[in-house]
Design a protein around this motif. Sequence first.
Motif, PDB file in Angstrom:
ATOM      1  N   VAL A  77      50.474  20.365   9.105  1.00 45.59           N
ATOM      2  CA  VAL A  77      50.899  19.540   7.974  1.00 45.59           C
ATOM      3  C   VAL A  77      51.754  20.336   6.996  1.00 45.59           C
ATOM      4  CG1 VAL A  77      48.910  18.020   8.121  1.00 45.59           C
ATOM      5  CG2 VAL A  77      48.805  20.024   6.635  1.00 45.59           C
ATOM      6  N   MET A  78      51.838  21.655   7.184  1.00 47.73           N
ATOM      7  CA  MET A  78      52.652  22.486   6.306  1.00 47.73           C
ATOM      8  C   MET A  78      53.981  22.813   6.981  1.00 47.73           C
ATOM      9  SD  MET A  78      49.970  25.019   4.398  1.00 47.73           S
ATOM     10  CE  MET A  78      51.113  25.280   3.048  1.00 47.73           C
ATOM     11  N   SER A  79      55.058  22.724   6.216  1.00 48.41           N
ATOM     12  CA  SER A  79      56.398  22.921   6.753  1.00 48.41           C
ATOM     13  C   SER A  79      57.186  23.816   5.801  1.00 48.41           C
ATOM     14  CB  SER A  79      57.095  21.568   6.925  1.00 48.41           C
ATOM     15  OG  SER A  79      58.371  21.715   7.489  1.00 48.41           O
ATOM     16  N   HIS A  80      57.988  24.734   6.334  1.00 44.73           N
ATOM     17  CA  HIS A  80      58.675  25.722   5.504  1.00 44.73           C
ATOM     18  C   HIS A  80      59.953  25.157   4.887  1.00 44.73           C
ATOM     19  CE1 HIS A  80      60.667  29.527   4.333  1.00 44.73           C
ATOM     20  NE2 HIS A  80      59.418  29.944   4.179  1.00 44.73           N
ATOM     21  N   GLN A  81      60.229  25.614   3.690  1.00 39.54           N
ATOM     22  CA  GLN A  81      61.391  25.161   2.915  1.00 39.54           C
ATOM     23  C   GLN A  81      62.704  25.325   3.675  1.00 39.54           C
ATOM     24  OE1 GLN A  81      61.749  27.054  -0.910  1.00 39.54           O
ATOM     25  NE2 GLN A  81      63.876  26.409  -1.201  1.00 39.54           N
ATOM     26  N   SER A  82      62.814  26.377   4.484  1.00 39.15           N
ATOM     27  CA  SER A  82      64.087  26.679   5.139  1.00 39.15           C
ATOM     28  C   SER A  82      64.608  25.518   5.969  1.00 39.15           C
ATOM     29  CB  SER A  82      63.942  27.925   6.016  1.00 39.15           C
ATOM     30  OG  SER A  82      62.906  27.740   6.984  1.00 39.15           O
ATOM     31  N   LEU A  83      63.704  24.805   6.644  1.00 40.49           N
ATOM     32  CA  LEU A  83      64.131  23.651   7.444  1.00 40.49           C
ATOM     33  C   LEU A  83      64.616  22.516   6.561  1.00 40.49           C
ATOM     34  CD1 LEU A  83      61.401  23.416  10.228  1.00 40.49           C
ATOM     35  CD2 LEU A  83      63.776  24.125  10.483  1.00 40.49           C
ATOM     36  N   TRP A  84      63.895  22.257   5.490  1.00 41.82           N
ATOM     37  CA  TRP A  84      64.222  21.139   4.604  1.00 41.82           C
ATOM     38  C   TRP A  84      65.496  21.415   3.813  1.00 41.82           C
ATOM     39  CZ3 TRP A  84      60.979  16.692   4.245  1.00 41.82           C
ATOM     40  CH2 TRP A  84      59.850  16.755   5.061  1.00 41.82           C
ATOM     41  N   ASP A  85      65.779  22.680   3.542  1.00 42.28           N
ATOM     42  CA  ASP A  85      67.045  23.029   2.894  1.00 42.28           C
ATOM     43  C   ASP A  85      68.221  22.664   3.793  1.00 42.28           C
ATOM     44  OD1 ASP A  85      66.173  23.993   0.445  1.00 42.28           O
ATOM     45  OD2 ASP A  85      65.956  26.061   1.159  1.00 42.28           O
ATOM     46  N   LYS A  86      68.077  22.900   5.084  1.00 37.49           N
ATOM     47  CA  LYS A  86      69.169  22.627   6.016  1.00 37.49           C
ATOM     48  C   LYS A  86      69.507  21.134   6.071  1.00 37.49           C
ATOM     49  CE  LYS A  86      68.292  26.579   9.065  1.00 37.49           C
ATOM     50  NZ  LYS A  86      67.853  27.000  10.418  1.00 37.49           N
ATOM     51  N   THR A  87      68.505  20.286   5.943  1.00 37.14           N
ATOM     52  CA  THR A  87      68.744  18.836   6.008  1.00 37.14           C
ATOM     53  C   THR A  87      68.958  18.211   4.639  1.00 37.14           C
ATOM     54  OG1 THR A  87      66.359  18.400   5.995  1.00 37.14           O
ATOM     55  CG2 THR A  87      67.437  18.596   8.142  1.00 37.14           C
ATOM     56  N   GLY A  88      68.881  19.040   3.579  1.00 36.64           N
ATOM     57  CA  GLY A  88      69.132  18.538   2.226  1.00 36.64           C
ATOM     58  C   GLY A  88      68.003  17.730   1.641  1.00 36.64           C
ATOM     59  N   ARG A  89      66.764  17.945   2.135  1.00 36.37           N
ATOM     60  CA  ARG A  89      65.659  17.111   1.661  1.00 36.37           C
ATOM     61  C   ARG A  89      64.618  17.883   0.848  1.00 36.37           C
ATOM     62  NH1 ARG A  89      63.316  12.727   5.638  1.00 36.37           N
ATOM     63  NH2 ARG A  89      62.548  14.481   6.904  1.00 36.37           N
ATOM     64  N   ALA A 105      55.584  15.003   4.582  1.00 37.48           N
ATOM     65  CA  ALA A 105      55.563  13.548   4.405  1.00 37.48           C
ATOM     66  C   ALA A 105      56.072  12.853   5.657  1.00 37.48           C
ATOM     67  CB  ALA A 105      56.425  13.158   3.208  1.00 37.48           C
ATOM     68  N   THR A 106      56.818  13.591   6.471  1.00 32.87           N
ATOM     69  CA  THR A 106      57.370  13.133   7.743  1.00 32.87           C
ATOM     70  C   THR A 106      57.756  14.390   8.510  1.00 32.87           C
ATOM     71  OG1 THR A 106      59.069  11.710   8.747  1.00 32.87           O
ATOM     72  CG2 THR A 106      59.682  12.885   6.748  1.00 32.87           C
ATOM     73  N   ALA A 107      58.180  14.263   9.758  1.00 31.55           N
ATOM     74  CA  ALA A 107      58.288  15.482  10.573  1.00 31.55           C
ATOM     75  C   ALA A 107      59.587  15.588  11.364  1.00 31.55           C
ATOM     76  CB  ALA A 107      57.095  15.577  11.517  1.00 31.55           C
ATOM     77  N   GLU A 108      60.681  14.993  10.862  1.00 32.13           N
ATOM     78  CA  GLU A 108      61.953  15.111  11.577  1.00 32.13           C
ATOM     79  C   GLU A 108      62.340  16.578  11.782  1.00 32.13           C
ATOM     80  OE1 GLU A 108      61.790  11.017  10.193  1.00 32.13           O
ATOM     81  OE2 GLU A 108      61.435  12.927   9.189  1.00 32.13           O
ATOM     82  N   GLU A 109      62.231  17.367  10.718  1.00 36.30           N
ATOM     83  CA  GLU A 109      62.638  18.766  10.795  1.00 36.30           C
ATOM     84  C   GLU A 109      61.774  19.556  11.773  1.00 36.30           C
ATOM     85  OE1 GLU A 109      64.202  17.284   6.868  1.00 36.30           O
ATOM     86  OE2 GLU A 109      62.342  17.057   8.002  1.00 36.30           O
ATOM     87  N   GLU A 110      60.455  19.468  11.598  1.00 35.87           N
ATOM     88  CA  GLU A 110      59.561  20.254  12.434  1.00 35.87           C
ATOM     89  C   GLU A 110      59.600  19.821  13.901  1.00 35.87           C
ATOM     90  OE1 GLU A 110      57.943  22.921  11.943  1.00 35.87           O
ATOM     91  OE2 GLU A 110      57.928  23.146   9.760  1.00 35.87           O
ATOM     92  N   MET A 111      59.644  18.514  14.148  1.00 40.55           N
ATOM     93  CA  MET A 111      59.645  18.043  15.529  1.00 40.55           C
ATOM     94  C   MET A 111      60.945  18.432  16.231  1.00 40.55           C
ATOM     95  SD  MET A 111      57.483  16.431  17.571  1.00 40.55           S
ATOM     96  CE  MET A 111      56.507  15.175  16.745  1.00 40.55           C
ATOM     97  N   THR A 112      62.060  18.372  15.500  1.00 45.35           N
ATOM     98  CA  THR A 112      63.339  18.753  16.093  1.00 45.35           C
ATOM     99  C   THR A 112      63.337  20.227  16.467  1.00 45.35           C
ATOM    100  OG1 THR A 112      64.479  17.064  14.772  1.00 45.35           O
ATOM    101  CG2 THR A 112      65.842  18.812  15.719  1.00 45.35           C
TER     102      THR A 112
END
Length: 536
Positions: A77-89, A105-112
């Motif tokens: 359930v924890m996801s690192h900022q670096s992925l979310w920065d890349k997608t602008g979220r 809140a959702t897992a597009e970044e982690e699942m990809t």
Amino acid sequence: MLRRLYSTILGVPTGKLAKNIADLTTTELLMKAGYVSQPNAGLTHWLPLGLSTIRNIEEIIRKHHDKAGCQEVSLSVMSHQSLWDKTGRWQNDELFKVGDFCLAATAEEEMTQLVQRTADSYKKLPVIAYQIGRKYRNEKRPRGGLLRGREFVMKDAYSFDVDQSSALRSFEKMNQVYYDIFKELNVPFVKANADSGAIGGDLSYEWHFLSESGEDTLLECDACGVVGNVERVRPHITEGHFADEAEVSYHLTRENDLCLIYYPKGRTVNFKFLKDEDLVELRTDISSEEAVQTYKRSGDDEFRNIIRIMDVGVGPGTLLPDLEVAYSRSRMTTFEGVPLTEAQAGDGCALCEAGKLKSFKGIEVGHTFYLGKRYSEPLDAGFVDSEGRRQHYEMGCYGIGVSRLVAAIAEVTRDADGLRWPASVAPIQVDIVVAGSYTGDLGAVEKFCSQLDGLRYRVDATEGHLGEKLARSKRLGTPLQVIIGKQYPKIEIELRGLRRDLGKLESEVQQQNGVDKLVVDVEKGPQIVHKLLSVM
């Protein structure tokens, strides 16, 4: 051994409710009936009955995903900022953030990122992966109980394909999966054209339960039958049929020109429609009043450009309001016939141009998105194609609010007596209620229960008034009550849940004091119970 569970199910009260059931909100009813507890706004403890209900829903979802060849995973359930920065979220203020991590809140970044590590060749695609688990959203004002909380249970799935045509086939496959899931839940539903919102993408559908208490307004054409969220539907304006009077709103563009939007009085402007037209880019950080004042401060001798955008419903003969600013016609640009406003009931359908739109309310319980390369490109996630070239995935994502479904089903099906679960999700499908007037031994009751193979049943052989036992069972939403009493070996079966066609059994249904029931021989009882539950 008979199961006397009323006194042992955590959270289930044995007495009467202090408040009339009809006056309770659905969240209050779920809490009073012992399904959930809410220690704080937006947080939920799942009690035994609620946990059983949500697990039944999860198994239906899992069954249809597995049948379609989807692979189940469970991500952190924890996801690192670096992925979310890349997608602008990362700047999304609904994320719960813990240092350099967020609670997903959702897992597009982690699942990809996960799929990228395995599906690196076109030979390994397509892939559809899903999970069922807890998600987190930093809701400032959680409302509606389970419908919108800070923590919730969600099913999210993601498809990865080599090209657009393959991705659209996966998208259609998943929409069929959703149809099959909601069909089995046995609650009236619709699929509606929808706006993709913050998730992004070019194509999306919402799945709604029909309910007058729903927050979403849906419009359906009475000719072509297409359903859409009001945020997506545009009205069809017959040539020459313009509004009698218009309203105007003021906005500043990114270049600080003044933009005037004219629309039929009483209508609602949808600025997503304007964005789709790609005529101007408006500032979102300034109100209409501030736009006027900013323009006026430029002075009468320093007129900037004015851009007028006329809704398709505004035309010759429409009375336009006086402007609040001075202007020069030589510096005014006008765009006419631009669809800006949301449709409403009674409008013509813009798709078929033959029908009229009717309006109804819905509770959104699922959403399917075709994403394209919205996430694969910024994450540089992809595969090597048949010619040795590296390509980015074509993706889709698919969500179902599992805990939201519990609340939505309860909301749509409940009545003045309590909950009414469909048999597919009910934690208890059959209550065998032993009346005080029953003079036989409990061995006969045990024999009856032994023939209820595969069903979720419970026996109430406790002391107490029959009416109170039945009222308690109905409050909990049990679809069937089997009464073993003074008529034995005849038994009564009361039909609590919603039902489809009973076939030949329909002629045997009696109604007494507003309750549908059958009186049958105990030997035929188990077979009839199975038959009834199959259509409830």
